[in-house]
Design a protein around this motif. Structure first.
Motif, PDB file in Angstrom:
ATOM      1  N   THR A 147      -1.277   3.942 -11.372  1.00 49.95           N
ATOM      2  CA  THR A 147      -1.208   5.186 -12.126  1.00 49.95           C
ATOM      3  C   THR A 147      -2.567   5.532 -12.728  1.00 49.95           C
ATOM      4  N   HIS A 177       1.572   2.795  -3.873  1.00 53.61           N
ATOM      5  CA  HIS A 177       1.462   4.237  -4.127  1.00 53.61           C
ATOM      6  C   HIS A 177       0.291   4.503  -5.063  1.00 53.61           C
ATOM      7  N   ARG A 198       8.113  12.456  -4.729  1.00 52.35           N
ATOM      8  CA  ARG A 198       7.597  11.521  -5.744  1.00 52.35           C
ATOM      9  C   ARG A 198       8.644  10.488  -6.125  1.00 52.35           C
ATOM     10  N   LEU A 219       2.628   0.300  -7.990  1.00 54.74           N
ATOM     11  CA  LEU A 219       2.362   1.678  -8.381  1.00 54.74           C
ATOM     12  C   LEU A 219       1.069   1.715  -9.184  1.00 54.74           C
ATOM     13  N   SER A 236       8.124   1.880  -3.753  1.00 53.93           N
ATOM     14  CA  SER A 236       6.830   1.185  -3.788  1.00 53.93           C
ATOM     15  C   SER A 236       6.904  -0.184  -4.452  1.00 53.93           C
ATOM     16  N   ASP A 282       7.894   6.539  -5.325  1.00 56.20           N
ATOM     17  CA  ASP A 282       7.793   5.593  -6.441  1.00 56.20           C
ATOM     18  C   ASP A 282       8.931   4.586  -6.409  1.00 56.20           C
ATOM     19  N   ALA A 326       0.595   7.301  -8.718  1.00 57.97           N
ATOM     20  CA  ALA A 326       2.044   7.209  -8.929  1.00 57.97           C
ATOM     21  C   ALA A 326       2.420   7.737 -10.311  1.00 57.97           C
TER      22      ALA A 326
END
Length: 364
Positions: free
Chosen positions: A150, A120, A138, A148, A145, A142, A123
């Motif tokens: 970010t 993702h 979301r 992730l 996944s 998340d 994320a």
């Protein structure tokens, strides 16, 4: 490693473009990696103008799933069915999904049901309003996944707090900024500078997309009236399409005056030039607010929250919700040059995509 990158809307392509370029760079360096780009919508989608992919320097999608229905539940089911067929016909080791659309959630569910690694991008973003369909998307994406990626520490904290293992979460920075740095010297001055007599740093850009704003014409009109009352004469340039354009036109007809100068939507590199050289930006788009922080342009966001707190805590962004009064107050500050001091958040260095591809190759 065969990677499938899935996009569900125009903004997704802007975020994945740096990742695609990083994959292609890795290939030229002899790394065993390749990708296919899949779009959940139709090939004739009007938001995907012909020059978009040239501007981003990526190829058009390899596959169009062709799902175009408006109802989110129907869309989810149709994307799941179409994407399952795609995975059965195309050997795939990793699927990358981006953001929080219904189509993103649909492809995430199918990916995990097929036992394929799910990644993702962007994320850990939350509104903490479970009434929002995107918030549900979301949480599901998340939660499913395997990796992730970010954009900042606040997103890391959210992902970890909700049970994601530390080993699954990587703060790579804001991949959108990779595009900004990549295109810094490629921006195109729009023709409207001449036709409207615009001067750099002497106009404000207005964008609108959120359904809650477009659907409440009474409050939208209050906002436009607030802009009219608090503006000191700067042109308010609004590149709008579809329902957003219709809503503004109706409000301005009721008011009997033109507050916003409506223009046709601009190609990516022209829109980026317009926002980079503005005196300020008023928007409901998180992406536009992030780009404003990179360009250090004052930005008012018509929302009560942001997925990337860094744009408010460190950057040029302020939140006014749907409050016409607050909008007017911030507009006065914007036009008078009294904006807060700001900087660039951590890891907005243009190397997020490099970190993403390196992690995917190391963790395969």
């Amino acid at each position: 490693m065969n990677i499938c990158i899935v996009c569900g809307a125009r903004p997704n392509f802007i975020k994945v473009a740096p990742v695609i370029r990083a994959i292609e760079t890795a290939k030229t360096q002899g790394k065993d990696v390749d990708y296919k780009l899949v779009f959940s919508g139709a090939e004739d989608d009007p938001t995907l103008e012909s020059g978009l992919f040239e501007d981003l320097q990526i190829r058009r999608p390899d596959v169009f799933l062709g799902v175009t229905c408006v109802n989110l539940n129907e869309l989810t089911g149709q994307v799941m069915s179409a994407f399952e067929a795609y995975l059965q016909q195309n050997p795939t080791d990793t699927v990358i999904v981006v953001d929080d659309l219904a189509s993103t959630m649909a492809t995430a569910i199918v990916t995990k049901k097929q036992g394929i690694r799910l990644v993702h991008l962007a994320a850990g973003t939350r509104s903490f309003d479970i009434r929002m369909p995107k918030e549900i998307n979301r949480l599901v994406i998340d939660g499913l996944s395997d990796i992730l990626f970010t954009a900042g520490m606040s997103n890391n904290s959210i992902a970890n707090r909700e049970g994601a293992e530390l080993s699954k979460v990587y703060m790579v920075g804001n991949v959108l900024i990779d595009n900004m740095r990549f295109n810094r010297n490629r921006l195109v001055r729009p023709a409207i500078f001449d036709t409207l007599g615009l001067e750099e740093k002497n106009y404000i850009v207005f964008t609108l997309n959120r359904k809650v704003l477009i659907g409440n014409l009474e409050n939208l009109q209050l906002m436009l009236e607030s802009l009219a009352q608090n503006s000191r004469g700067m042109k308010l340039i609004a590149p709008l399409r579809g329902l957003a354009k219709e809503a503004v036109e109706e409000c301005q007809a009721r008011m009997g005056r033109e507050v916003l100068t409506l223009v046709e939507p601009l190609p990516y590199l022209e829109f980026s030039y317009l926002t980079a050289h503005a005196a300020g930006i008023i928007t409901d788009s998180g992406n536009v607010a992030e780009e404003a922080t990179f360009n250090q342009v004052p930005c008012i966001t018509l929302n009560s929250y942001t997925e990337h707190e860094e744009t408010v805590k460190v950057g040029t962004n302020v939140l006014v919700g749907e409050d016409a009064g607050k909008l007017g107050e911030e507009l006065r500050k914007m036009e008078s040059g009294e904006w807060k001091s700001a900087g660039l958040p951590d890891r907005w260095d243009g190397r997020s995509a490099e970190r993403i591809v390196q992690t995917l190759l190391e963790q395969r």
